[in-house]
Motif scaffolding. Structure first.
Motif, PDB file in Angstrom:
ATOM      1  N   VAL A 223       0.820  -1.216   0.000  1.00 52.30           N
ATOM      2  CA  VAL A 223       0.000   0.000   0.000  1.00 52.30           C
ATOM      3  C   VAL A 223       0.846   1.254   0.000  1.00 52.30           C
ATOM      4  O   VAL A 223       0.342   2.346  -0.260  1.00 52.30           O
ATOM      5  CB  VAL A 223      -0.947   0.018   1.223  1.00 52.30           C
ATOM      6  CG1 VAL A 223      -1.960  -1.099   1.115  1.00 52.30           C
ATOM      7  CG2 VAL A 223      -0.170  -0.083   2.520  1.00 52.30           C
ATOM      8  N   ARG A 243       0.875  -6.095   7.768  1.00 52.36           N
ATOM      9  CA  ARG A 243      -0.549  -6.178   8.036  1.00 52.36           C
ATOM     10  C   ARG A 243      -1.329  -6.149   6.721  1.00 52.36           C
ATOM     11  O   ARG A 243      -0.902  -5.504   5.762  1.00 52.36           O
ATOM     12  CB  ARG A 243      -1.027  -4.994   8.898  1.00 52.36           C
ATOM     13  CG  ARG A 243      -0.990  -5.235  10.388  1.00 52.36           C
ATOM     14  CD  ARG A 243       0.375  -5.024  10.943  1.00 52.36           C
ATOM     15  NE  ARG A 243       0.379  -4.951  12.404  1.00 52.36           N
ATOM     16  CZ  ARG A 243       1.467  -4.766  13.122  1.00 52.36           C
ATOM     17  NH1 ARG A 243       2.654  -4.644  12.537  1.00 52.36           N
ATOM     18  NH2 ARG A 243       1.397  -4.700  14.441  1.00 52.36           N
ATOM     19  N   CYS A 245      -4.045  -4.656   4.647  1.00 52.88           N
ATOM     20  CA  CYS A 245      -4.867  -3.448   4.610  1.00 52.88           C
ATOM     21  C   CYS A 245      -6.081  -3.607   3.693  1.00 52.88           C
ATOM     22  O   CYS A 245      -7.149  -3.062   3.972  1.00 52.88           O
ATOM     23  CB  CYS A 245      -4.023  -2.262   4.153  1.00 52.88           C
ATOM     24  SG  CYS A 245      -2.732  -1.786   5.326  1.00 52.88           S
ATOM     25  N   GLY A 266       0.659  -3.498   4.438  1.00 56.83           N
ATOM     26  CA  GLY A 266       1.374  -2.371   5.024  1.00 56.83           C
ATOM     27  C   GLY A 266       2.284  -2.907   6.121  1.00 56.83           C
ATOM     28  O   GLY A 266       1.977  -3.919   6.753  1.00 56.83           O
ATOM     29  N   CYS A 277      -3.201   1.587   8.378  1.00 56.07           N
ATOM     30  CA  CYS A 277      -3.527   1.416   6.965  1.00 56.07           C
ATOM     31  C   CYS A 277      -4.185   2.677   6.427  1.00 56.07           C
ATOM     32  O   CYS A 277      -4.875   3.396   7.161  1.00 56.07           O
ATOM     33  CB  CYS A 277      -4.484   0.230   6.777  1.00 56.07           C
ATOM     34  SG  CYS A 277      -3.734  -1.390   7.032  1.00 56.07           S
ATOM     35  N   LYS A 281      -6.335   2.644  -1.410  1.00 57.56           N
ATOM     36  CA  LYS A 281      -5.072   2.140  -1.941  1.00 57.56           C
ATOM     37  C   LYS A 281      -4.245   3.264  -2.555  1.00 57.56           C
ATOM     38  O   LYS A 281      -4.784   4.254  -3.057  1.00 57.56           O
ATOM     39  CB  LYS A 281      -5.333   1.074  -3.008  1.00 57.56           C
ATOM     40  CG  LYS A 281      -6.006  -0.190  -2.484  1.00 57.56           C
ATOM     41  CD  LYS A 281      -6.164  -1.201  -3.606  1.00 57.56           C
ATOM     42  CE  LYS A 281      -6.810  -2.482  -3.116  1.00 57.56           C
ATOM     43  NZ  LYS A 281      -6.945  -3.488  -4.186  1.00 57.56           N
TER      44      LYS A 281
END
Length: 370
Positions: A223, A243, A245, A266, A277, A281
């Motif tokens: 991201v 993570r 997102c 992310g 996040c 995007k």
């Protein structure tokens, strides 16, 4: 000595007409016993007809045709005698066999064919093996769609129905990349996409695997606009720092063989500037100073304003004629080579300690380069 009164010398017996005719008759006799050997004798007889006797050419041609007829007649008679002999032999055998049947007990009925288990085999291979075992085969789509099987090598057998009395096997198959239904004609049990947004990469992989999704087909994206997309191996090395997102498809969607599963990741730790996040995007930066819309005049890392004017850096320093321009500098810390950057002239270092500077790249946009 008068040449007109000289007597004619007699010819050798093997050049006389009776000798040649006897050779022609031998063609028929030998042809009745063996057609191949008789054919060879006929060739010899034809050569003798044209070489030995002093016949005219049309007589020799007629004798040649006669040799062929004699061979045909002889072979036909020989074949007739052989057929009769074979028929008589078979009749005697059948009579003996019938007498034996009367004297012996009734024989058991033929043993029924036994079918092997062809499930999980390619359909074309299963059909070939079943036919070699003596069965007549049929096949159809095992799914509820009832699709037409076009190329058997691209389908896999899920079920088979055997009729040993009729000696038939009916195969139910699906395409190679499809799961077998629970029963013939049932729905395909595609895996369902779980909800993995907000989970760490390690947890997301466990949820996808538990749902039956092939992890090798999962695509990754980053991201952050100023960082490259990690590979699966790179993300797995720090799986508790990455993570999820965004995900595709959404939760509850069937993941078929044509569905592309992707995760937008992310990465952050307690020391990172960005630890959440983005709302959409491609709208966040791992380093805020890399954001073209970032106001470096309010940055604690120093540098000039990105939009011009007389704004000064909070870290101090002299302000010259270029302090308010878009080419102001300042160190922004750790950067990634090739990523977008701002403002032009800013400096940073890579994780390996290589000095970098923000400046125009080949595409006309500011990127970090050494």
């Amino acid at each position: 000595m008068n040449p007109y009164n000289t007597p004619v010398l007699p010819q050798p017996w093997w050049r006389t007409t009776p000798a040649v005719l006897a050779l022609l008759a031998l063609v028929a006799l030998i042809g009745a016993l063996s057609f191949g050997f008789g054919f060879l004798v006929m060739i010899a007889a034809v050569v003798a007809v044209w070489v030995l006797p002093r016949w005219r050419w049309f007589t020799k041609a007629g004798a040649t045709f006669g040799a062929l007829v004699l061979l045909t007649v002889g072979a036909g008679l020989g074949g007739q005698l052989d057929d009769n002999g074979t028929a008589k032999s078979e009749a005697v055998t059948q009579n003996k066999g019938s007498d034996s049947v009367k004297a012996a007990s009734p024989s058991p009925s033929p043993k029924a064919l036994e079918a092997a288990d062809y499930t999980e085999k390619p359909l074309d291979e299963a059909v070939k093996l079943a036919r070699s075992a003596g069965f007549t085969t049929a096949h159809h789509d095992a799914a509820e769609e009832g699709r037409t099987v076009m190329v058997r090598s691209l389908w896999t057998v899920c079920f088979q129905k055997v009729d040993t009395t009729a000696e038939t096997i009916n195969f139910a198959a699906v395409k190679d990349d499809e799961p077998c239904p629970e029963k013939d004609g049932g729905p395909l049990p595609w895996p369902v996409m779980p909800e993995v947004v907000g989970a760490t990469y390690d947890t997301a992989l466990k949820d996808l695997k538990r749902a039956g999704i092939d992890l090798d087909s999962v695509q990754l994206d980053d991201v952050y606009l100023d960082l490259d997309t990690p590979t699966a191996e790179e993300a797995a090395e720090d799986g508790d720092e990455w993570r999820v997102c965004f995900q595709s498809p959404d939760e509850g969607t069937d993941v078929t063989s044509d569905t592309a599963v992707s995760l937008d990741l992310g990465r952050w730790t307690d020391v990172d500037l960005v630890q959440h996040c983005p709302k959409a995007k491609d709208t966040t930066y791992d380093i805020p100073a890399n954001d073209p819309d970032h106001d470096s005049g309010n940055s604690t890392t120093g540098g000039a304003g990105s939009t011009g004017g007389s704004s000064s850096s909070s870290s101090g320093g002299s302000s010259g004629s270029s302090s308010g321009s878009s080419t102001g500098g300042g160190s922004v810390g750790t950067v990634h080579p090739g990523s977008f950057c701002s403002p032009q002239g800013a400096t940073g270092v890579t994780k390996a300690g290589t000095p970098m500077i923000c400046g125009p790249a080949s595409d006309g946009r500011n990127r970090w380069h050494s």
